[in-house]
Write a protein that holds these residues in place. Sequence first.
Motif, short mmCIF file in Angstrom:
data_model
loop_
_atom_site.label_atom_id
_atom_site.label_comp_id
_atom_site.label_asym_id
_atom_site.label_seq_id
_atom_site.Cartn_x
_atom_site.Cartn_y
_atom_site.Cartn_z
N GLY A 320 0.79 -1.02 -0.32
CA GLY A 320 0.11 0.19 0.15
C GLY A 320 1.05 1.06 -0.05
O GLY A 320 0.33 2.45 0.32
N HIS A 321 2.08 0.81 -0.08
CA HIS A 321 3.06 2.52 -0.31
C HIS A 321 4.23 2.43 -0.77
O HIS A 321 4.76 1.02 -0.77
N CYS A 322 5.22 2.97 -1.50
CA CYS A 322 6.06 2.77 -1.72
C CYS A 322 7.44 4.13 -1.83
O CYS A 322 7.02 5.08 -1.10
N SER A 323 8.33 3.48 -1.66
CA SER A 323 9.62 4.86 -1.32
C SER A 323 10.50 4.94 -2.10
O SER A 323 11.39 4.10 -2.59
N ALA A 324 9.82 5.93 -3.76
CA ALA A 324 10.50 5.67 -4.95
C ALA A 324 11.93 6.61 -5.07
O ALA A 324 12.33 6.57 -5.82
N THR A 325 12.27 7.53 -3.99
CA THR A 325 13.41 7.99 -4.58
C THR A 325 14.90 7.34 -3.25
O THR A 325 15.75 7.51 -3.08
N ASP A 326 14.71 6.12 -2.81
CA ASP A 326 15.18 5.41 -1.85
C ASP A 326 15.96 4.78 -2.81
O ASP A 326 15.27 3.98 -3.43
N ALA A 327 17.19 4.55 -2.49
CA ALA A 327 17.93 3.35 -2.48
C ALA A 327 17.95 1.93 -2.75
O ALA A 327 17.24 1.47 -1.51
N ILE A 328 17.71 1.09 -3.15
CA ILE A 328 17.19 -0.51 -3.76
C ILE A 328 18.28 -0.83 -4.15
O ILE A 328 19.13 -0.73 -4.30
N GLU A 329 18.13 -2.33 -3.06
CA GLU A 329 19.00 -3.82 -3.00
C GLU A 329 18.81 -4.37 -3.30
O GLU A 329 17.30 -5.46 -3.09
N VAL A 330 19.78 -5.20 -4.15
CA VAL A 330 19.61 -6.35 -5.20
C VAL A 330 20.18 -7.46 -4.04
O VAL A 330 21.34 -7.88 -4.00
N VAL A 331 19.44 -8.41 -3.29
CA VAL A 331 19.58 -9.64 -2.38
C VAL A 331 20.25 -10.64 -3.21
O VAL A 331 21.53 -11.05 -3.67
N ASN A 332 19.43 -11.84 -4.38
CA ASN A 332 19.72 -12.37 -5.07
C ASN A 332 18.86 -12.79 -6.26
O ASN A 332 18.08 -11.88 -6.73
N PHE A 333 20.09 -12.61 -7.75
CA PHE A 333 19.17 -12.91 -8.96
C PHE A 333 18.75 -14.00 -8.79
O PHE A 333 19.80 -15.40 -8.50
N ARG A 334 17.78 -15.22 -9.28
CA ARG A 334 17.06 -16.16 -9.29
C ARG A 334 16.91 -16.33 -11.03
O ARG A 334 16.92 -15.69 -11.84
N LEU A 335 16.68 -17.65 -11.52
CA LEU A 335 16.95 -18.11 -12.47
C LEU A 335 16.05 -19.60 -12.51
O LEU A 335 16.61 -20.18 -12.29
N ARG A 336 14.81 -19.86 -12.89
CA ARG A 336 13.98 -21.02 -13.35
C ARG A 336 14.50 -21.13 -14.74
O ARG A 336 13.78 -20.91 -14.99
N ALA A 337 14.21 -22.67 -14.93
CA ALA A 337 14.77 -23.27 -15.61
C ALA A 337 12.89 -24.28 -15.67
O ALA A 337 12.53 -24.60 -14.89
N VAL A 338 11.85 -23.92 -17.12
CA VAL A 338 10.51 -24.49 -16.80
C VAL A 338 10.15 -25.60 -18.22
O VAL A 338 10.22 -24.77 -18.91
N ILE A 339 9.85 -26.61 -17.81
CA ILE A 339 9.43 -27.28 -19.00
C ILE A 339 8.46 -27.31 -19.28
O ILE A 339 7.68 -27.86 -18.13
N PRO A 340 7.47 -26.71 -19.48
CA PRO A 340 6.03 -26.59 -20.00
C PRO A 340 5.16 -28.13 -19.76
O PRO A 340 5.64 -29.10 -21.19
N THR A 341 4.48 -28.14 -19.32
CA THR A 341 3.39 -30.01 -19.26
C THR A 341 2.13 -29.63 -20.35
O THR A 341 1.55 -28.51 -19.86
N GLU A 342 1.51 -30.70 -20.64
CA GLU A 342 0.22 -30.74 -21.20
C GLU A 342 -0.75 -30.80 -20.46
O GLU A 342 -0.95 -31.52 -19.51
N LYS A 343 -1.60 -29.56 -20.85
CA LYS A 343 -2.66 -30.13 -19.44
C LYS A 343 -4.07 -30.25 -20.14
O LYS A 343 -4.11 -30.36 -21.18
#
Length: 430
Positions: A320-343
């Motif tokens: 419900g709020h944000c601080s658009a002028t504050d510094a942002i820290e990147v904690v983790n870089f994530r990568l997801r590998a997805v193989i779609p299945t037939e639904k």
Amino acid sequence: VASVKAVQTFMSGPVGGAIGASVSGRKNLIGVDMGGTSFDVSLLVDGTLETTVNTEIEGFPALVPSVNILSVGAGGGSIAWTEGEGMRVGPVSAGSNPGPVCYGLNGTQPTVTDANLILGHLDKMNFLDGRMKLDEERARKAFETYGALHGLSTEAAAEGVLDISNNKMADAIRQITVQRGIDPRGFSMLAFGGAGPMHAALIAEELDIDEVLIPQFPGAFSAWGMLQADIHHDGVRTLQKELDEIEDEEFGNLEEELKAELSELLEKEGFGAEHAVFRKSLEMCYLGQSYAINVEIPEGKISKVDVAEKFHAQYLQLYGHCSATDAIEVVNFRLRAVIPTEKAKTSLKPQNDSKTIPVKTVQGIFKGKTYDTAVYKREDLKVGQHLEGPAVIVELTATTVVPPGWDISVDRQNYIVLINKGKGEEKNEQ
């Protein structure tokens, strides 16, 4: 892989149901999974399951990505008890043995299931599709004793326990929606688990939700949902740097490193990495915060300006709020590998050629009033037909309760669709 990364199976039952909800065709859904001991809530927003990287197991943090599930101790086996002079329900459960009093396994403490039986929301002769007869006499004696403690009749005590339980579950939904600025009235509710369809419409009334969906075989819906799940694995690298300080090539190097690692894992499990879709995301927070949120990043070169804007927008939506002028820290870089299945796909044809006849009529109590309540077998319901509540719909894995003022239909995907006709009429008048 599960044997060495067992934490990734955490909450897999409710998550299976949430995945099943994501292929239901609705864009905005509240998934509710109610069994004997717990009530689990998940959220589908704009067709995407809400996920988190900050989960807890018995109070301990588990920093693994997971579908965001909120659980409370409310189920069909939740025991009604007394604290001071007040009525309380759960979180203690009767379990499956002895279970509710009406199971006839020497249980003595009244439960939510016993309350439903007394109020005519369960058919004692058609529980588990007629494979188990419920002992209504024992349930009534238990609630007669419990009601006497509070100066209430047997039926009033049963309805009081049901109201407490339903309000507790409605509050759980408010925690994951209203408290974060999300209006549940814009969502449909998908109810599953053995007890979910029994309470869904009553909970929906508490939240002004107009549509409730009941899938086929609700008690086994989580297992069905798991079969719809895509194959995926996650890789992560810690950065712990301010967004503005990260060089562009660092993101590229991390992506290539994790892509090689995940491809090897997929090959080990027998899946060709060439069929995988890779999705990257950044776990970020405002500098100095302890908890991060996961922000998905589109394919291609990462634009730090776009990433910052997306983070602020997502933070605003969540809190419900944000601080658009504050510094942002990147904690983790994530990568997801997805193989779609037939639904799985279901497309049934309307069958308006014959009426659905109830197997019997019982006396159902709703908000202190007694109604003639039709009992239908689910397999008798026809696609395209419309019925009216109050009604009880019985099948092997669950019982669906339809209060007065709700319409019943079956769609082409074989979902029971309940529409709150009274709410719709009120909206039209307004």
